[in-house]
Design a protein around this motif. Sequence first.
Motif, mmCIF file in Angstrom:
data_model
loop_
_atom_site.group_PDB
_atom_site.id
_atom_site.type_symbol
_atom_site.label_atom_id
_atom_site.label_comp_id
_atom_site.label_asym_id
_atom_site.label_seq_id
_atom_site.Cartn_x
_atom_site.Cartn_y
_atom_site.Cartn_z
ATOM 1 N N THR A 142 0.781 -1.319 0.047
ATOM 2 C CA THR A 142 0.117 0.095 0.056
ATOM 3 C C THR A 142 0.910 1.264 -0.052
ATOM 4 O OG1 THR A 142 -1.790 -0.960 1.178
ATOM 5 C CG2 THR A 142 -1.716 1.287 1.310
ATOM 6 N N LYS A 151 -1.110 9.005 -3.738
ATOM 7 C CA LYS A 151 -2.230 8.700 -2.832
ATOM 8 C C LYS A 151 -1.883 8.937 -1.389
ATOM 9 C CE LYS A 151 -5.880 8.057 -5.612
ATOM 10 N NZ LYS A 151 -6.924 9.056 -5.720
ATOM 11 N N VAL A 153 -2.074 8.213 2.658
ATOM 12 C CA VAL A 153 -2.512 6.756 3.323
ATOM 13 C C VAL A 153 -2.729 7.046 4.644
ATOM 14 C CG1 VAL A 153 -1.311 4.443 3.798
ATOM 15 C CG2 VAL A 153 -0.708 5.562 1.696
ATOM 16 N N THR A 154 -4.042 6.272 4.974
ATOM 17 C CA THR A 154 -4.362 6.388 6.541
ATOM 18 C C THR A 154 -3.715 5.107 7.133
ATOM 19 O OG1 THR A 154 -6.323 7.687 5.924
ATOM 20 C CG2 THR A 154 -6.126 6.428 8.011
ATOM 21 N N GLU A 165 -4.027 6.515 15.031
ATOM 22 C CA GLU A 165 -4.227 6.962 13.511
ATOM 23 C C GLU A 165 -3.700 8.107 13.011
ATOM 24 O OE1 GLU A 165 -8.528 5.641 11.612
ATOM 25 O OE2 GLU A 165 -8.218 7.832 11.316
ATOM 26 N N ASN A 167 -2.698 10.159 9.106
ATOM 27 C CA ASN A 167 -2.848 10.388 7.700
ATOM 28 C C ASN A 167 -1.641 10.811 7.417
ATOM 29 O OD1 ASN A 167 -5.669 9.612 7.068
ATOM 30 N ND2 ASN A 167 -5.908 11.558 8.450
ATOM 31 N N GLN A 169 1.619 11.140 4.065
ATOM 32 C CA GLN A 169 2.155 11.108 2.369
ATOM 33 C C GLN A 169 3.318 10.657 2.286
ATOM 34 O OE1 GLN A 169 1.386 14.620 0.071
ATOM 35 N NE2 GLN A 169 3.066 14.157 -1.330
ATOM 36 N N THR A 204 -4.582 2.052 4.485
ATOM 37 C CA THR A 204 -5.522 2.281 3.411
ATOM 38 C C THR A 204 -5.144 3.419 2.574
ATOM 39 O OG1 THR A 204 -7.060 3.028 4.638
ATOM 40 C CG2 THR A 204 -7.176 0.563 4.457
ATOM 41 N N ASN A 206 -6.369 6.690 0.761
ATOM 42 C CA ASN A 206 -7.225 7.735 1.233
ATOM 43 C C ASN A 206 -7.490 9.045 0.083
ATOM 44 O OD1 ASN A 206 -8.712 10.119 2.513
ATOM 45 N ND2 ASN A 206 -7.809 9.530 4.485
ATOM 46 N N ASP A 207 -8.435 8.725 -0.477
ATOM 47 C CA ASP A 207 -8.794 9.666 -1.720
ATOM 48 C C ASP A 207 -9.259 10.939 -0.958
ATOM 49 O OD1 ASP A 207 -8.413 7.931 -3.689
ATOM 50 O OD2 ASP A 207 -10.150 6.727 -3.174
ATOM 51 N N ALA A 208 -9.724 11.193 0.197
ATOM 52 C CA ALA A 208 -10.469 12.372 0.509
ATOM 53 C C ALA A 208 -9.372 13.607 1.031
ATOM 54 C CB ALA A 208 -11.297 12.237 2.124
ATOM 55 N N ILE A 209 -8.050 13.078 1.008
ATOM 56 C CA ILE A 209 -7.009 14.174 1.367
ATOM 57 C C ILE A 209 -6.272 14.254 0.206
ATOM 58 C CG2 ILE A 209 -5.222 14.952 2.932
ATOM 59 C CD1 ILE A 209 -6.230 12.968 5.122
#
Length: 313
Positions: A142, A151, A153-154, A165, A167, A169, A204, A206-209
């Motif tokens: 990943t 992308k 990653v979380t 947790e 987030n 790059q 995983t 993370n498309d939101a960031i």
Amino acid sequence: MLKAQRLIRLIMIINAKKSFTVQELADEFGLSYRTITRDLLELSELGVPIYSVQGRGGGYKLLQDRILPPIAFTESEAVALFFACQSLQYFGSLPFDEGASSALHKFYHYLPADVKEQIDRLQNKVAIWSPHRRMSPDCLRTLLKAIMIRKVVTIEYSSRSGTTERNIQPIGLYSSDGYWYCPAYCILRSEQRLFRADRILSATLNDAIPWSDDVEQWNLQNTPEKSRSEQTSLTIELTPNGVWALEADIWFGTAIERREDGSGTATILVPAENLKFYVDLIWKLGGDARILYPAQAIAYTKQKLKAMNSQYL
């Protein structure tokens, strides 16, 4: 035409055609239907993504469009690439599925018989050892994919202070002493941090960031330095054996100042929050290394000594 040459030409033709029938290939090569069928089966077993199309007008197609063209290697290049690829088998986990072993199988299959024989003689006589560390290959894959497709990653990360947790790059991936490390920009801390891959419990995409183009400019050789107030100087005294053990180390090697008798000292700047990590590296040297500075590192070493001593009282 030799079989190996025919198979290479066959790959080039089906890569250009994308869709074809066995009879078309048989006619083009001037061979029997059965021979071409056997060749296609062999290519499929070697990993060429060919699949059959059922029904009227069916035939064969490539599962995907991109197959690299054949590349010619000298014998010395072939041996070097074979063992470079084979050396990866000693890693506990790798970030690219079964790609290495699959490529090795294909590569070995097409080597001339005499080169195969030479390589076979070297089996179990040449190795590039790496300590076997257990970690999740899924997390490694990943992280690698995140760099390739840009992308964030979380991750769920376990550290001395607990599980959090984050987030991140990813900036890159590298391996040292069997461990995989991922320097990355941590969005929670708003700065670059170094994450050890075996402590990443899950990862995983993370498309939101959004992906930061500025962070992408960093790499393993060029990362933003933390302010000097967040770093501390670590100085160690080394016996000749200590110098020998650390001279190839990625962090201490270039910092060693040798004396005529073979002993030496080494001073490096380390992030204050990671001081224990570097002390743990020095701990492995036992009596061949002594920490001179800072006081926090000496105190931590004494704690380790006290804990170790209590095990034998």
